[in-house]
Scaffold this active site. Structure first.
Site, short mmCIF file in Angstrom:
data_model
loop_
_atom_site.label_atom_id
_atom_site.label_comp_id
_atom_site.label_asym_id
_atom_site.label_seq_id
_atom_site.Cartn_x
_atom_site.Cartn_y
_atom_site.Cartn_z
N ASP A 1 114.39 96.44 52.75
CA ASP A 1 114.37 97.88 53.06
C ASP A 1 115.79 98.37 53.24
O ASP A 1 116.16 98.98 54.24
CB ASP A 1 113.54 98.13 54.32
CG ASP A 1 113.13 99.59 54.48
OD1 ASP A 1 113.03 100.30 53.47
OD2 ASP A 1 112.91 100.01 55.63
N ASN B 1 119.49 101.80 57.49
CA ASN B 1 119.34 100.47 58.07
C ASN B 1 120.65 99.69 58.10
O ASN B 1 120.65 98.48 58.32
CB ASN B 1 118.29 99.66 57.29
CG ASN B 1 116.88 99.98 57.76
OD1 ASN B 1 116.68 100.44 58.87
ND2 ASN B 1 115.91 99.74 56.91
N ASP C 1 118.88 94.35 62.18
CA ASP C 1 117.74 93.44 62.16
C ASP C 1 117.14 93.42 60.76
O ASP C 1 117.48 94.24 59.91
CB ASP C 1 116.69 93.82 63.21
CG ASP C 1 115.74 94.91 62.73
OD1 ASP C 1 114.57 94.60 62.55
OD2 ASP C 1 116.18 96.06 62.54
#
Length: 331
Positions: A207, A212, A224
């Protein structure tokens, strides 16, 4: 790409600040009472103040979404990357464990790390990002997942489509057109993924959009790997592209230049960019529909039930169908 399951549950209803603090203190930390909710929808993530030292970040996993074995594979991957000097923030190992349980919730704790949104506005930035992903995939290719998902159109596309078609938020006058467009897109995606079935599959972030990634003076890092999965390398590259076709070509050229300092990149994967973009378009609305009865989602995405959203979504789906007719990006 979060996992989908249509559910009416509100799984975090009992996760009060007192429970969050109790979960952290049972690990031996002494909290100072400060609990700051951070931006997260799929899980619940908090910054926890400590009596001494810098605050911690705690992630409470959505109950029922992952098996314990799947979460531990995420942690093992993150710890392996950190051990290989790849800039990620792995879970802290406390008492020999990275995953903990308290009153029905599984959670992990992390060091707090700062950073900013990556603009990727220069060639040097894009090359550095490519180096980062090349290093990540070099380690990703050295092992395999057993309990994590594999990227494919059944779960991320067809299942998402079914959830949307059963969702009361989609206006009735949109349903037929949505069904036709998504069927065409996913049939094309099925064909593309089948044709590309011999492309190397490896452990990837899964993703990898700019939201992110945190950027510091030292470069990019992930905080993460909640959606790590098995898939092709291009899945972690294409979401970083933006702008016109020429701009995306220049960006991808720079990403690949940095990437190939650590591992080869198979240009045949460029043909997967538009099929994977189609899959993400379908998946995103399916994700919102699947999570709609979690109170956090109507608060964060109030426009999801508005006709304008669905009309714009149909336009995006139709444009994506046209994009799949174009020649793949070339370098």
């Amino acid at each position: 790409m979060p996992e989908l399951e249509a559910s009416g549950a509100t799984p975090f209803a009992e996760l009060s600040p007192d429970r969050v603090i109790a979960a952290i203190e049972r690990l031996g930390f002494v909290c100072d009472g400060r609990v700051l909710a951070l931006n997260s929808y799929e899980n619940r993530v908090y910054q926890i103040g400590l009596e001494s030292g810098t605050p911690l970040v705690a992630k409470f996993y959505r109950p029922g979404r992952w098996t314990r074995a799947a979460i531990l594979e995420e942690h093992d991957f993150s710890l392996s990357l950190a051990a290989g000097d790849v800039p990620v923030v792995p879970p802290l190992v406390v008492g020999g464990e990275s995953l903990h349980a308290f009153e029905g919730y599984e959670y992990a704790v992390f060091e707090r790390r700062g950073g900013r949104w990556p603009e990727l506005g220069t060639s040097d930035d894009c090359v550095l990002m490519g180096r980062f992903l090349g290093r990540l995939h070099l380690i990703g290719a050295a092992g395999r997942f057993v309990h994590r998902r594999r990227l494919g159109s059944q779960e991320f596309g067809w299942q998402a489509r079914d959830i949307v078609l059963d969702c009361p938020m989609i206006p009735e006058y949109v349903v037929g057109k949505y069904a036709d467009l998504t069927e065409s897109l996913l049939e094309r995606t099925d064909s593309a993924l089948e044709t590309m079935s011999l492309v190397t599959q490896l452990r990837i972030h899964g993703d990898c959009h700019r939201g992110n990634i945190l950027w510091t003076e030292a470069g990019p890092h992930f905080v993460d790997l909640d959606d790590c999965m098995t898939g092709p390398a291009i899945q972690d590259l294409w979401m970083l592209l933006a702008g016109s076709r020429d701009e995306m070509r220049r960006q991808m050229t720079d990403y690949v230049e940095g990437y190939e300092q650590f591992r080869p990149f198979d240009r045949i994967e460029l043909a997967l960019i538009e099929p994977l973009r189609a899959l993400r378009l379908v998946h995103y609305s399916g994700w919102l529909a699947a999570r709609w009865r979690d109170p956090a989602f109507p608060r964060a995405f109030p426009w999801f039930g508005e006709p304008r959203y669905w009309e714009n979504h149909l336009t995006a789906l139709a444009e994506q169908l046209d994009a799949m007719d174009a020649e793949p990006l070339d370098l």
